[in-house]
Scaffold this motif. Structure first.
Motif, PDB file in Angstrom:
ATOM      1  N   LEU A 212       0.826  -1.208   0.000  1.00  7.40           N
ATOM      2  CA  LEU A 212       0.000   0.000   0.000  1.00  7.40           C
ATOM      3  C   LEU A 212       0.865   1.265   0.000  1.00  7.40           C
ATOM      4  O   LEU A 212       0.533   2.244  -0.659  1.00  7.40           O
ATOM      5  CB  LEU A 212      -0.936   0.010   1.208  1.00  7.40           C
ATOM      6  CG  LEU A 212      -2.167  -0.866   1.104  1.00  7.40           C
ATOM      7  CD1 LEU A 212      -2.952  -0.841   2.420  1.00  7.40           C
ATOM      8  CD2 LEU A 212      -3.057  -0.433  -0.035  1.00  7.40           C
ATOM      9  N   GLU A 213       1.955   1.232   0.755  1.00 10.01           N
ATOM     10  CA  GLU A 213       2.844   2.398   0.780  1.00 10.01           C
ATOM     11  C   GLU A 213       3.425   2.661  -0.603  1.00 10.01           C
ATOM     12  O   GLU A 213       3.523   3.809  -1.031  1.00 10.01           O
ATOM     13  CB  GLU A 213       3.964   2.196   1.800  1.00 10.01           C
ATOM     14  CG  GLU A 213       3.514   2.321   3.222  1.00 10.01           C
ATOM     15  CD  GLU A 213       4.597   1.992   4.239  1.00 10.01           C
ATOM     16  OE1 GLU A 213       4.452   2.433   5.392  1.00 10.01           O
ATOM     17  OE2 GLU A 213       5.569   1.290   3.891  1.00 10.01           O
ATOM     18  N   SER A 214       3.797   1.604  -1.301  1.00  8.74           N
ATOM     19  CA  SER A 214       4.361   1.803  -2.645  1.00  8.74           C
ATOM     20  C   SER A 214       3.295   2.283  -3.620  1.00  8.74           C
ATOM     21  O   SER A 214       3.608   2.996  -4.562  1.00  8.74           O
ATOM     22  CB  SER A 214       5.013   0.519  -3.151  1.00  8.74           C
ATOM     23  OG  SER A 214       4.051  -0.455  -3.450  1.00  8.74           O
ATOM     24  N   ARG A 215       2.048   1.913  -3.379  1.00  7.93           N
ATOM     25  CA  ARG A 215       0.951   2.369  -4.229  1.00  7.93           C
ATOM     26  C   ARG A 215       0.717   3.878  -4.067  1.00  7.93           C
ATOM     27  O   ARG A 215       0.243   4.536  -4.985  1.00  7.93           O
ATOM     28  CB  ARG A 215      -0.329   1.620  -3.879  1.00  7.93           C
ATOM     29  CG  ARG A 215      -1.383   1.742  -4.954  1.00  7.93           C
ATOM     30  CD  ARG A 215      -2.718   1.202  -4.575  1.00  7.93           C
ATOM     31  NE  ARG A 215      -2.734  -0.193  -4.149  1.00  7.93           N
ATOM     32  CZ  ARG A 215      -3.817  -0.770  -3.657  1.00  7.93           C
ATOM     33  NH1 ARG A 215      -4.931  -0.113  -3.517  1.00  7.93           N
ATOM     34  NH2 ARG A 215      -3.778  -2.038  -3.286  1.00  7.93           N
ATOM     35  N   MET A 216       1.067   4.409  -2.892  1.00  6.92           N
ATOM     36  CA  MET A 216       0.855   5.829  -2.635  1.00  6.92           C
ATOM     37  C   MET A 216       1.939   6.705  -3.259  1.00  6.92           C
ATOM     38  O   MET A 216       1.780   7.911  -3.365  1.00  6.92           O
ATOM     39  CB  MET A 216       0.776   6.075  -1.124  1.00  6.92           C
ATOM     40  CG  MET A 216      -0.464   5.452  -0.513  1.00  6.92           C
ATOM     41  SD  MET A 216      -0.631   5.791   1.238  1.00  6.92           S
ATOM     42  CE  MET A 216      -1.155   7.498   1.176  1.00  6.92           C
ATOM     43  N   ILE A 217       3.060   6.103  -3.670  1.00 12.04           N
ATOM     44  CA  ILE A 217       4.136   6.860  -4.304  1.00 12.04           C
ATOM     45  C   ILE A 217       3.754   7.102  -5.766  1.00 12.04           C
ATOM     46  O   ILE A 217       3.484   6.146  -6.490  1.00 12.04           O
ATOM     47  CB  ILE A 217       5.474   6.100  -4.217  1.00 12.04           C
ATOM     48  CG1 ILE A 217       5.856   5.897  -2.757  1.00 12.04           C
ATOM     49  CG2 ILE A 217       6.568   6.848  -4.979  1.00 12.04           C
ATOM     50  CD1 ILE A 217       7.041   4.961  -2.572  1.00 12.04           C
ATOM     51  N   PRO A 218       3.728   8.352  -6.179  1.00  9.75           N
ATOM     52  CA  PRO A 218       3.318   8.608  -7.562  1.00  9.75           C
ATOM     53  C   PRO A 218       4.339   8.077  -8.562  1.00  9.75           C
ATOM     54  O   PRO A 218       5.538   8.068  -8.313  1.00  9.75           O
ATOM     55  CB  PRO A 218       3.234  10.134  -7.638  1.00  9.75           C
ATOM     56  CG  PRO A 218       4.054  10.631  -6.521  1.00  9.75           C
ATOM     57  CD  PRO A 218       4.059   9.549  -5.454  1.00  9.75           C
ATOM     58  N   ASP A 219       3.813   7.601  -9.693  1.00 14.30           N
ATOM     59  CA  ASP A 219       4.694   7.127 -10.758  1.00 14.30           C
ATOM     60  C   ASP A 219       5.333   8.327 -11.450  1.00 14.30           C
ATOM     61  O   ASP A 219       4.671   9.304 -11.762  1.00 14.30           O
ATOM     62  CB  ASP A 219       3.904   6.336 -11.810  1.00 14.30           C
ATOM     63  CG  ASP A 219       3.445   4.996 -11.292  1.00 14.30           C
ATOM     64  OD1 ASP A 219       4.085   4.480 -10.332  1.00 14.30           O
ATOM     65  OD2 ASP A 219       2.466   4.463 -11.819  1.00 14.30           O
ATOM     66  N   LEU A 220       6.632   8.227 -11.688  1.00 12.60           N
ATOM     67  CA  LEU A 220       7.343   9.289 -12.395  1.00 12.60           C
ATOM     68  C   LEU A 220       7.726   8.762 -13.761  1.00 12.60           C
ATOM     69  O   LEU A 220       8.360   7.723 -13.890  1.00 12.60           O
ATOM     70  CB  LEU A 220       8.600   9.701 -11.618  1.00 12.60           C
ATOM     71  CG  LEU A 220       8.372  10.244 -10.222  1.00 12.60           C
ATOM     72  CD1 LEU A 220       9.700  10.525  -9.538  1.00 12.60           C
ATOM     73  CD2 LEU A 220       7.531  11.500 -10.275  1.00 12.60           C
ATOM     74  N   ASP A 221       7.316   9.473 -14.790  1.00 14.96           N
ATOM     75  CA  ASP A 221       7.679   9.076 -16.135  1.00 14.96           C
ATOM     76  C   ASP A 221       9.124   9.477 -16.392  1.00 14.96           C
ATOM     77  O   ASP A 221       9.511  10.615 -16.212  1.00 14.96           O
ATOM     78  CB  ASP A 221       6.764   9.733 -17.183  1.00 14.96           C
ATOM     79  CG  ASP A 221       5.348   9.233 -17.068  1.00 14.96           C
ATOM     80  OD1 ASP A 221       5.167   8.072 -16.643  1.00 14.96           O
ATOM     81  OD2 ASP A 221       4.415   9.980 -17.409  1.00 14.96           O
ATOM     82  N   ALA A 222       9.909   8.532 -16.833  1.00 16.73           N
ATOM     83  CA  ALA A 222      11.329   8.807 -17.070  1.00 16.73           C
ATOM     84  C   ALA A 222      11.539   9.298 -18.485  1.00 16.73           C
ATOM     85  O   ALA A 222      10.804   9.148 -19.376  1.00 16.73           O
ATOM     86  CB  ALA A 222      12.146   7.550 -16.844  1.00 16.73           C
TER      87      ALA A 222
END
Length: 68
Positions: free
Chosen positions: A58-68
């Motif tokens: 769940l914690e990792s789900r809360m981290i926004p995805d960053l487009d590289a």
């Protein structure tokens, strides 16, 4: 697929953390007794590990995805 609701995710995360903390306390109390039920203790420890994995997910789900 809908993005996860941050409020619902935070609520779930808090509930899991509370259960993990309560289970940790229960394990500590049970471990203090030399005549404790080892099977019950092992099941509690396994449940605690599953909770830890769920919390991390769940914690990792809360981290926004960053487009590289």
């Amino acid at each position: 697929m809908h993005p996860p609701d941050p409020v619902e995710t935070a609520r779930q995360l808090e509930a899991l953390r509370l259960e993990h903390r309560d289970l940790d306390d229960a394990i500590a109390r049970l471990s203090a007794n030399p005549l404790c039920d080892q099977l019950r203790l092992n099941r509690m420890k396994k449940r605690k590990l599953l909770l830890k994995d769920s919390i991390a997910r769940l914690e990792s789900r809360m981290i926004p995805d960053l487009d590289a």
